[in-house]
Motif scaffolding. Structure first.
Motif, PDB file in Angstrom:
ATOM      1  N   ARG A 150       0.853  -1.183   0.000  1.00 18.75           N
ATOM      2  CA  ARG A 150       0.000   0.000   0.000  1.00 18.75           C
ATOM      3  C   ARG A 150       0.883   1.225   0.000  1.00 18.75           C
ATOM      4  NH1 ARG A 150      -5.769  -0.976   1.563  1.00 18.75           N
ATOM      5  NH2 ARG A 150      -5.798  -3.184   1.880  1.00 18.75           N
TER       6      ARG A 150
ATOM      7  N   GLU B 189      -3.095   2.270   7.984  1.00 10.29           N
ATOM      8  CA  GLU B 189      -4.190   1.290   7.981  1.00 10.29           C
ATOM      9  C   GLU B 189      -5.311   1.678   8.947  1.00 10.29           C
ATOM     10  OE1 GLU B 189      -4.835  -1.006   5.851  1.00 10.29           O
ATOM     11  OE2 GLU B 189      -2.932  -0.697   4.818  1.00 10.29           O
TER      12      GLU B 189
ATOM     13  N   GLN C 238      -9.072   2.453   7.653  1.00 12.70           N
ATOM     14  CA  GLN C 238     -10.222   1.694   8.154  1.00 12.70           C
ATOM     15  C   GLN C 238     -11.301   2.588   8.749  1.00 12.70           C
ATOM     16  OE1 GLN C 238     -10.800  -1.690   8.008  1.00 12.70           O
ATOM     17  NE2 GLN C 238      -8.933  -1.915   6.820  1.00 12.70           N
TER      18      GLN C 238
ATOM     19  N   ILE D 225      -4.168  -6.414  14.255  1.00 12.44           N
ATOM     20  CA  ILE D 225      -3.698  -6.195  12.899  1.00 12.44           C
ATOM     21  C   ILE D 225      -2.573  -7.189  12.611  1.00 12.44           C
ATOM     22  CG2 ILE D 225      -2.580  -4.590  11.294  1.00 12.44           C
ATOM     23  CD1 ILE D 225      -3.925  -2.293  12.827  1.00 12.44           C
TER      24      ILE D 225
ATOM     25  N   ALA E 206       0.121  -8.414   9.580  1.00 10.87           N
ATOM     26  CA  ALA E 206       0.733  -7.979   8.327  1.00 10.87           C
ATOM     27  C   ALA E 206       1.887  -8.897   7.953  1.00 10.87           C
ATOM     28  CB  ALA E 206       1.243  -6.549   8.463  1.00 10.87           C
TER      29      ALA E 206
ATOM     30  N   TYR F 211       5.451  -3.473   4.975  1.00  6.00           N
ATOM     31  CA  TYR F 211       4.367  -4.274   5.540  1.00  6.00           C
ATOM     32  C   TYR F 211       3.168  -4.286   4.608  1.00  6.00           C
ATOM     33  CZ  TYR F 211       7.132  -4.049   9.754  1.00  6.00           C
ATOM     34  OH  TYR F 211       8.153  -4.165  10.651  1.00  6.00           O
ATOM     35  N   ASP F 212       2.544  -5.456   4.480  1.00  7.56           N
ATOM     36  CA  ASP F 212       1.340  -5.632   3.677  1.00  7.56           C
ATOM     37  C   ASP F 212       0.249  -6.204   4.573  1.00  7.56           C
ATOM     38  OD1 ASP F 212       2.402  -4.848   1.126  1.00  7.56           O
ATOM     39  OD2 ASP F 212       3.474  -6.762   1.087  1.00  7.56           O
ATOM     40  N   LEU F 213      -0.898  -5.563   4.571  1.00  6.47           N
ATOM     41  CA  LEU F 213      -2.010  -5.980   5.427  1.00  6.47           C
ATOM     42  C   LEU F 213      -2.504  -7.368   5.045  1.00  6.47           C
ATOM     43  CD1 LEU F 213      -3.988  -5.114   7.685  1.00  6.47           C
ATOM     44  CD2 LEU F 213      -5.514  -4.319   5.861  1.00  6.47           C
ATOM     45  N   LYS F 214      -2.599  -8.221   6.058  1.00  6.98           N
ATOM     46  CA  LYS F 214      -3.222  -9.533   5.882  1.00  6.98           C
ATOM     47  C   LYS F 214      -4.614  -9.535   6.511  1.00  6.98           C
ATOM     48  CE  LYS F 214      -0.675 -13.320   6.055  1.00  6.98           C
ATOM     49  NZ  LYS F 214       0.238 -14.364   6.574  1.00  6.98           N
ATOM     50  N   GLU F 215      -4.718  -8.901   7.706  1.00  9.92           N
ATOM     51  CA  GLU F 215      -6.014  -8.854   8.388  1.00  9.92           C
ATOM     52  C   GLU F 215      -6.082  -7.640   9.307  1.00  9.92           C
ATOM     53  OE1 GLU F 215      -8.901 -11.748  11.046  1.00  9.92           O
ATOM     54  OE2 GLU F 215      -6.747 -11.817  11.454  1.00  9.92           O
ATOM     55  N   TYR F 216      -7.230  -6.972   9.266  1.00 10.13           N
ATOM     56  CA  TYR F 216      -7.550  -5.886  10.193  1.00 10.13           C
ATOM     57  C   TYR F 216      -8.815  -6.335  10.901  1.00 10.13           C
ATOM     58  CZ  TYR F 216      -7.990  -1.122  11.981  1.00 10.13           C
ATOM     59  OH  TYR F 216      -8.058  -0.020  12.807  1.00 10.13           O
TER      60      TYR F 216
END
Length: 184
Positions: free
Chosen positions: A3, A36, A40, A97, A99, A106-111
């Motif tokens: 991102r 992030e 959100q 969170i 990542a 860092y890449d978001l995997k779950e929020y």
């Protein structure tokens, strides 16, 4: 997917959140979390407001390729109207969170955040490790200091941008009891 920062109020908030890195996390992770959390929480009403973000990390689990943070997140949007600092929107919620990481990228995997109502505690107990349940279900241990830090960021922003009245500029006590700060 990586991102990149887009233009918006959280870009300014990100700069002010770097005042101190009291959580002991690297700058890449800090920037990722700020972005992030703002992403959100932003809404159609965010435009024109200053966004302040604060979080208390309860636990950080880290491997070579992934990081998971269990934390209390405070997100607030401020405006300045008639010389008064106003909270226009906000939330305070336990958040997890996760990542993928590659160095300081860092890449978001779950929020994750719990659902409302009767699911709230059940969701927290399913997501948080047992030894974190008490801190994850009790916001009172951190809300006052998080609110104070967000207020300070907002006041600093409005002072630096010349959008603050002399009346507010002289605030010493930034508590909710101060008549110069409005929370309605």
């Amino acid at each position: 997917m990586s991102r990149s920062l887009k233009k918006g109020p959280f870009v300014e908030a990100k700069l002010y959140n770097r005042i101190c890195n009291r959580n002991g996390i690297d700058n890449g992770l800090k920037a990722f979390l700020d972005e992030e959390i703002a992403r959100q929480n932003e809404s159609d009403n965010t435009k024109g407001n200053f966004v302040a973000i604060d979080y208390e990390i309860i636990k950080l689990k880290e491997t070579d390729s992934e990081v998971t943070l269990y934390m209390w997140v405070l997100y607030e949007e401020y405006s300045l109207k008639n010389g008064k600092l106003n909270v226009e929107a906000g939330s305070h919620i336990p958040t997890v969170i996760t990542a993928a990481k590659n160095g300081e990228i860092y890449d978001l995997k779950e929020y994750w955040q719990p659902r409302d109502g009767s699911y709230y505690v059940k969701d927290i107990r399913k997501k948080f490790p047992f030894h974190l349940w008490l801190k994850a279900t009790d916001s009172q241990w951190c809300i006052d200091k998080q609110t104070q830090r967000c207020e300070e960021k907002a006041l600093k922003y409005f002072r630096q941008n010349g959008n603050i009245s002399k009346n507010v500029d002289n605030i010493v006590d930034q508590s909710k009891n101060d008549p110069n700060i409005s929370f309605d």
